[in-house]
Design an enzyme around this catalytic site. Structure first.
Site, short mmCIF file in Angstrom:
data_model
loop_
_atom_site.label_atom_id
_atom_site.label_comp_id
_atom_site.label_asym_id
_atom_site.label_seq_id
_atom_site.Cartn_x
_atom_site.Cartn_y
_atom_site.Cartn_z
N ARG A 14 -36.70 137.24 59.26
CA ARG A 14 -37.89 137.96 58.82
C ARG A 14 -38.06 139.23 59.64
O ARG A 14 -37.62 139.35 60.76
CB ARG A 14 -39.10 137.02 58.99
CG ARG A 14 -40.40 137.54 58.42
CD ARG A 14 -41.44 136.43 58.37
NE ARG A 14 -42.77 136.98 58.17
CZ ARG A 14 -43.62 137.23 59.13
NH1 ARG A 14 -43.29 136.98 60.38
NH2 ARG A 14 -44.81 137.73 58.87
N LYS A 55 -38.11 127.47 68.65
CA LYS A 55 -37.74 127.71 67.26
C LYS A 55 -36.50 126.91 66.88
O LYS A 55 -35.46 126.99 67.54
CB LYS A 55 -37.50 129.20 67.01
CG LYS A 55 -37.23 129.52 65.54
CD LYS A 55 -37.33 131.00 65.26
CE LYS A 55 -37.08 131.32 63.80
NZ LYS A 55 -37.27 132.74 63.48
N ARG A 98 -48.39 134.33 67.98
CA ARG A 98 -47.98 133.56 69.15
C ARG A 98 -49.21 132.97 69.80
O ARG A 98 -50.32 133.48 69.68
CB ARG A 98 -47.21 134.44 70.13
CG ARG A 98 -48.01 135.58 70.74
CD ARG A 98 -47.21 136.33 71.80
NE ARG A 98 -47.93 137.50 72.31
CZ ARG A 98 -48.85 137.44 73.28
NH1 ARG A 98 -49.16 136.27 73.83
NH2 ARG A 98 -49.45 138.55 73.69
#
Length: 335
Positions: free
Chosen positions: A128, A193, A332
């Site tokens: 992205r 992630k 975040r």
């Protein structure tokens, strides 16, 4: 259902021989592949170009350390459930490609829904916001699927979030629990992630269009390749070790992704995000936490309150709720 096959080439055949992780002599490889030792040596040099850990020991031969589970079409097809098999139009596997999304987007305008492709390696994988997606050979999963929709972008609200739920369910069905979702496109395990989603659309933005869903999952990321990752990350292999689980099969997980993804795409224009909202909230990594939402122009501090029926983030700022749509936003947690 039709199937497209990538022709077998000498390098692919060599990889099949070395995939077991055992040592194989040059003579043995030459006999198996029907080529001279010099030709075997030439193709072995290409393995290092792919980033594979090739070990050579005099008297024993050559080894791909740790072995490889190469993608196999028949194993994937054999693990599909009846509904996914019915929805699948073409399954295509590539040894290497620039990007599975690019491959899916390049299909002709008359292409029916249900095209799925996977690659052993992406040379120009994309994430992205224009970021590169680290895509080493034979270690992770890179999958794209295309589907045709009427109604343009409005019919696709919340789709990337629903796909995140589908990936979680595929991992859970394979045995790995505890995967969480980070709005709008990431999957995390213990705050790091694990996977990501990239949606791209072609066609009429208010009418008939085609959507390509790209999925990348860190399955067994080599440390050398990971130097290109600019955030905390984890792979499925490490998560399974920490949970005391056996390693997950690439082919089985690919099949589980297709089992979850194709029915979602087939039904999404009718159901929309509403069928996935509760499941998304149940896996929301930041629900109730103070977060920073960042765009190119500004940063906004607030408390994440989940998502609305369209998949927009509900951000509480000074007691007032704001709805934030994906676009170029990133989020975040505030430590």
């Amino acid at each position: 259902m039709t199937q497209a096959d990538t022709p077998k080439d000498p390098l692919s055949a060599l990889l099949v021989c070395l995939a077991d992780g055992d040592f194989h002599s040059g003579d043995e490889l030459g006999e198996s592949l029907g080529m001279s030792r010099a030709a075997v040596w030439k193709h072995l040099q290409k393995l290092t170009e792919l980033g594979l850990p090739l070990t050579s020991i005099r008297g024993r031969g050559y080894q791909v350390e740790g072995g490889l589970e190469l993608l196999e079409k028949e194993r994937i097809l054999g693990a599909l459930d009846p509904e996914a098999r019915r929805r699948l139009n073409v399954l295509e596997l590539f040894r290497a490609t620039d990007s599975t999304n690019v491959r899916a987007l390049a299909r002709g305008p008359a292409e029916p829904s249900g095209y799925v492709c996977l690659a052993e390696q992406q040379t120009a994988g994309r994430g992205r916001r224009g970021r590169a997606w680290v895509s080493p050979y034979g270690r992770n999963l890179y999958l794209s699927a295309s589907w045709n929709f009427d109604g343009g972008a409005a019919a696709l609200e919340g789709l990337s979030l629903a796909v995140g739920v589908a990936i979680c369910r595929a991992l859970e069905a394979s045995g790995l629990q505890g995967v969480r979702l980070k709005w709008p496109n990431d999957l995390l395990w213990r705050g790091r992630k694990l996977a990501g989603v990239l949606l791209e659309m072609t066609g009429d933005p208010v009418g008939q269009c085609r959507v390509v869903v790209g999925i990348g999952i860190n399955l067994s990321m080599p440390a050398g390749a990971a130097r290109g990752i600019d955030q905390p990350w984890v792979d499925v292999s490490e998560a399974c070790r920490e949970e005391g689980l056996a390693p997950l099969s690439r082919n089985r997980l690919a099949a589980e992704l297709i089992n979850q993804l194709l029915p979602l795409l087939a039904d999404y224009q009718r159901s929309g995000f509403s069928d996935y909202r509760n499941a998304w909230h149940a896996r929301d990594a930041f629900l109730g936490q103070t977060v920073v939402l960042k765009s190119a122009q500004r940063e906004q501090l607030g408390v994440a309150r989940g998502v609305d029926g369209s998949g927009a983030l509900r951000l509480e700022v000074d007691g007032q709720e704001q709805l934030c749509h994906g676009g170029e936003l990133s989020m975040r947690a505030v430590s």
